[in-house]
Design a protein around this motif. Structure first.
Motif, PDB file in Angstrom:
ATOM      1  N   SER A 275     -45.371  25.399  -2.024  1.00 58.83           N
ATOM      2  CA  SER A 275     -44.069  24.955  -2.519  1.00 58.83           C
ATOM      3  C   SER A 275     -44.227  23.626  -3.248  1.00 58.83           C
ATOM      4  O   SER A 275     -45.068  22.796  -2.890  1.00 58.83           O
ATOM      5  CB  SER A 275     -43.086  24.812  -1.350  1.00 58.83           C
ATOM      6  OG  SER A 275     -43.566  23.869  -0.403  1.00 58.83           O
ATOM      7  N   ARG A 276     -43.405  23.446  -4.290  1.00 54.94           N
ATOM      8  CA  ARG A 276     -43.508  22.247  -5.127  1.00 54.94           C
ATOM      9  C   ARG A 276     -42.119  21.673  -5.374  1.00 54.94           C
ATOM     10  O   ARG A 276     -41.115  22.388  -5.326  1.00 54.94           O
ATOM     11  CB  ARG A 276     -44.182  22.586  -6.460  1.00 54.94           C
ATOM     12  CG  ARG A 276     -45.556  23.213  -6.307  1.00 54.94           C
ATOM     13  CD  ARG A 276     -46.265  23.387  -7.650  1.00 54.94           C
ATOM     14  NE  ARG A 276     -45.621  24.366  -8.518  1.00 54.94           N
ATOM     15  CZ  ARG A 276     -45.857  25.675  -8.479  1.00 54.94           C
ATOM     16  NH1 ARG A 276     -46.726  26.162  -7.586  1.00 54.94           N
ATOM     17  NH2 ARG A 276     -45.251  26.499  -9.300  1.00 54.94           N
ATOM     18  N   ASP A 277     -42.068  20.381  -5.665  1.00 57.77           N
ATOM     19  CA  ASP A 277     -40.789  19.758  -5.998  1.00 57.77           C
ATOM     20  C   ASP A 277     -40.459  19.990  -7.471  1.00 57.77           C
ATOM     21  O   ASP A 277     -41.181  20.697  -8.181  1.00 57.77           O
ATOM     22  CB  ASP A 277     -40.799  18.269  -5.639  1.00 57.77           C
ATOM     23  CG  ASP A 277     -41.822  17.461  -6.449  1.00 57.77           C
ATOM     24  OD1 ASP A 277     -42.267  17.932  -7.523  1.00 57.77           O
ATOM     25  OD2 ASP A 277     -42.166  16.345  -6.015  1.00 57.77           O
ATOM     26  N   GLU A 278     -39.370  19.400  -7.929  1.00 57.55           N
ATOM     27  CA  GLU A 278     -38.922  19.639  -9.299  1.00 57.55           C
ATOM     28  C   GLU A 278     -39.920  19.141 -10.341  1.00 57.55           C
ATOM     29  O   GLU A 278     -39.930  19.611 -11.486  1.00 57.55           O
ATOM     30  CB  GLU A 278     -37.558  18.980  -9.521  1.00 57.55           C
ATOM     31  CG  GLU A 278     -36.431  19.623  -8.722  1.00 57.55           C
ATOM     32  CD  GLU A 278     -35.100  18.954  -8.968  1.00 57.55           C
ATOM     33  OE1 GLU A 278     -35.078  17.933  -9.704  1.00 57.55           O
ATOM     34  OE2 GLU A 278     -34.081  19.433  -8.438  1.00 57.55           O
ATOM     35  N   GLN A 279     -40.761  18.207  -9.964  1.00 57.18           N
ATOM     36  CA  GLN A 279     -41.777  17.679 -10.877  1.00 57.18           C
ATOM     37  C   GLN A 279     -43.110  18.403 -10.733  1.00 57.18           C
ATOM     38  O   GLN A 279     -44.111  18.011 -11.335  1.00 57.18           O
ATOM     39  CB  GLN A 279     -41.979  16.168 -10.648  1.00 57.18           C
ATOM     40  CG  GLN A 279     -40.832  15.292 -11.145  1.00 57.18           C
ATOM     41  CD  GLN A 279     -39.594  15.439 -10.269  1.00 57.18           C
ATOM     42  OE1 GLN A 279     -39.683  15.412  -9.042  1.00 57.18           O
ATOM     43  NE2 GLN A 279     -38.432  15.596 -10.903  1.00 57.18           N
ATOM     44  N   ASN A 281     -44.934  18.719  -7.959  1.00 60.56           N
ATOM     45  CA  ASN A 281     -45.833  18.147  -6.964  1.00 60.56           C
ATOM     46  C   ASN A 281     -45.770  18.954  -5.665  1.00 60.56           C
ATOM     47  O   ASN A 281     -44.683  19.250  -5.165  1.00 60.56           O
ATOM     48  CB  ASN A 281     -45.459  16.693  -6.658  1.00 60.56           C
ATOM     49  CG  ASN A 281     -45.563  15.804  -7.879  1.00 60.56           C
ATOM     50  OD1 ASN A 281     -46.643  15.631  -8.435  1.00 60.56           O
ATOM     51  ND2 ASN A 281     -44.435  15.234  -8.305  1.00 60.56           N
ATOM     52  N   SER A 282     -46.937  19.296  -5.135  1.00 55.09           N
ATOM     53  CA  SER A 282     -47.036  19.960  -3.843  1.00 55.09           C
ATOM     54  C   SER A 282     -47.600  18.961  -2.846  1.00 55.09           C
ATOM     55  O   SER A 282     -48.720  18.479  -3.013  1.00 55.09           O
ATOM     56  CB  SER A 282     -47.952  21.181  -3.932  1.00 55.09           C
ATOM     57  OG  SER A 282     -48.145  21.752  -2.658  1.00 55.09           O
ATOM     58  N   ASP A 286     -46.401  13.705   5.847  1.00 53.31           N
ATOM     59  CA  ASP A 286     -45.014  13.251   6.010  1.00 53.31           C
ATOM     60  C   ASP A 286     -44.787  11.788   5.657  1.00 53.31           C
ATOM     61  O   ASP A 286     -43.659  11.291   5.779  1.00 53.31           O
ATOM     62  CB  ASP A 286     -44.534  13.523   7.436  1.00 53.31           C
ATOM     63  CG  ASP A 286     -45.350  12.799   8.499  1.00 53.31           C
ATOM     64  OD1 ASP A 286     -46.242  11.987   8.150  1.00 53.31           O
ATOM     65  OD2 ASP A 286     -45.096  13.057   9.704  1.00 53.31           O
ATOM     66  N   LYS A 289     -45.391   8.818  -0.504  1.00 58.23           N
ATOM     67  CA  LYS A 289     -44.365   8.401  -1.456  1.00 58.23           C
ATOM     68  C   LYS A 289     -44.931   8.556  -2.863  1.00 58.23           C
ATOM     69  O   LYS A 289     -46.049   8.099  -3.139  1.00 58.23           O
ATOM     70  CB  LYS A 289     -43.953   6.943  -1.222  1.00 58.23           C
ATOM     71  CG  LYS A 289     -43.419   6.643   0.176  1.00 58.23           C
ATOM     72  CD  LYS A 289     -42.091   7.340   0.421  1.00 58.23           C
ATOM     73  CE  LYS A 289     -41.527   6.949   1.795  1.00 58.23           C
ATOM     74  NZ  LYS A 289     -40.259   7.665   2.085  1.00 58.23           N
ATOM     75  N   SER A 294     -46.391  14.115 -11.534  1.00 58.80           N
ATOM     76  CA  SER A 294     -46.057  15.508 -11.792  1.00 58.80           C
ATOM     77  C   SER A 294     -47.275  16.404 -11.634  1.00 58.80           C
ATOM     78  O   SER A 294     -48.410  16.006 -11.904  1.00 58.80           O
ATOM     79  CB  SER A 294     -45.479  15.677 -13.206  1.00 58.80           C
ATOM     80  OG  SER A 294     -46.439  15.332 -14.190  1.00 58.80           O
ATOM     81  N   ASN A 295     -47.025  17.616 -11.145  1.00 60.26           N
ATOM     82  CA  ASN A 295     -48.024  18.695 -11.085  1.00 60.26           C
ATOM     83  C   ASN A 295     -49.284  18.314 -10.302  1.00 60.26           C
ATOM     84  O   ASN A 295     -50.386  18.728 -10.649  1.00 60.26           O
ATOM     85  CB  ASN A 295     -48.401  19.144 -12.501  1.00 60.26           C
ATOM     86  CG  ASN A 295     -47.211  19.678 -13.269  1.00 60.26           C
ATOM     87  OD1 ASN A 295     -46.350  20.349 -12.708  1.00 60.26           O
ATOM     88  ND2 ASN A 295     -47.138  19.356 -14.547  1.00 60.26           N
TER      89      ASN A 295
END
Length: 341
Positions: A275-279, A281-282, A286, A289, A294-295
């Motif tokens: 799973s990755r964020d909108e940019q 990044n996987s 925890d 930061k 990106s990617n």
């Protein structure tokens, strides 16, 4: 099959703990546990055999605590997939000459497990009633250069197709041609056959390997089995099942399928599946930061405070006292990094 040393996922994967024994997807289960789990309902757990290196016996028992000693087949050295498969199939045949067998790598990802189970059940029915060697072909959705391909005959219909040839990893132009032609499939390295069919193939195409494991028939399931394997397994030719049998036999079929398969052979393929964020990044960890990144694929232990800024298309990982930052496009250099560390 669980004998690989996982060198491509260093430093997270090491020869002491290769990727099949790691939770590299962050799911709470290791790769080998996921592999066994997806066969539930098709292969009874007592009929599962793990072929692995002797050094991984304790890891197998730790991660599969209900497994019996006779289900762990320990290789004294690496001899590629043909001897690995021969050992398991000859041992299975000794107990059940009418057995039908699924051969599965322990370090692959399959996201659609319901479809996978359906495909395996259908394939087992096919090999039970036909003297064939069946390999699963993954329907390609992109011109992938990192996988070998299975070529089926043009104009064939039905769920099972006669294999015309196996193709090595292609260049980009060839991969695009394969995708356009429509009768080429990714070679997943998942096989189905009856014990009788595969042993007949070993006798015909790898007779020296067959002779070794035939000689061990009276040793399997006894206190003498491991001593026999330790002495004779190293004498086997170092050869894959593809080169040794599949490329020579005339009764090879494939079943095209789509069930979210990946061999997770690279950090890049792992990034695609996590799973990755909108940019893009996987992130596993925890206390990470990220700013203006990106990617990237980032894997660090929970509690490890990491701050990243301005990184694009990188691998960032910390494991086994190594912190590594590497461009995704340069991940072929990881084996060099490992050697020099």
């Amino acid at each position: 099959m669980a004998g690989g040393i996982g060198s491509r996922f260093w430093p997270m994967s090491t020869p002491d703990t290769p990727k099949q024994f790691l939770d590299i997807l962050g799911t709470g289960q290791t790769m080998i546990q996921q592999t066994i789990g997806r066969l539930d309902g098709i292969v009874p757990f007592e009929n599962v055999y793990i072929v692995t290196g002797k050094r991984y016996r304790d890891l197998v028992k730790e991660q599969l605590p209900d497994i019996r000693e006779e289900q762990i087949l320990m290789e004294p050295c690496m001899r590629n997939t043909a001897p690995c498969i021969a050992y398991a199939c000859y041992k299975i045949q000794q107990k059940n000459p009418a057995a039908n067998i699924v051969v599965a790598p322990s370090d692959h990802l399959i996201t659609d497990e319901a479809t996978f189970r359906s495909v395996i059940a259908e394939g087992l029915d096919f090999v039970a009633s036909n003297e064939v060697l069946l390999t699963l072909g993954i329907k390609p959705h992109r011109p992938e250069t990192g996988y070998g391909y299975i070529q089926s005959g043009i104009g064939q219909g039905g769920p099972f197709l006669k294999v015309e040839a196996f193709k090595e990893k292609p260049d980009r132009q060839t991969a695009e041609q394969y995708l356009a032609e429509g009768h080429y499939f990714w070679n997943a390295g998942i096989f189905l056959w009856s014990a009788q069919s595969i042993i007949k193939a070993f006798e015909q195409y790898l007779p020296e390997v067959a002779a070794i494991f035939e000689q061990g028939k009276k040793k399997y399931y006894s206190d003498e089995e491991q001593a026999f394997i330790d002495e004779y397994f190293p004498q086997c030719e170092n050869i894959s099942i593809d080169y040794g049998i599949m490329e020579h036999a005339d009764n090879i079929y494939t079943k095209p399928a789509s069930f979210g398969w990946s061999d997770l052979g690279t950090w890049g393929s792992l990034w695609e599946k996590r799973s990755r964020d909108e940019q893009g990044n996987s992130v596993v960890g925890d206390a990470v930061k990220i700013y203006d990144c990106s990617n990237n694929i980032i894997t660090v232990p929970d509690g490890r405070k990491v701050v990243l800024q301005g990184l694009n298309d990188y691998i960032v990982t910390e494991a086994n006292d190594v912190f590594m930052v590497c461009k995704k496009e340069d991940e072929q250099s990881i084996k060099v990094f490992q050697k020099d560390s």
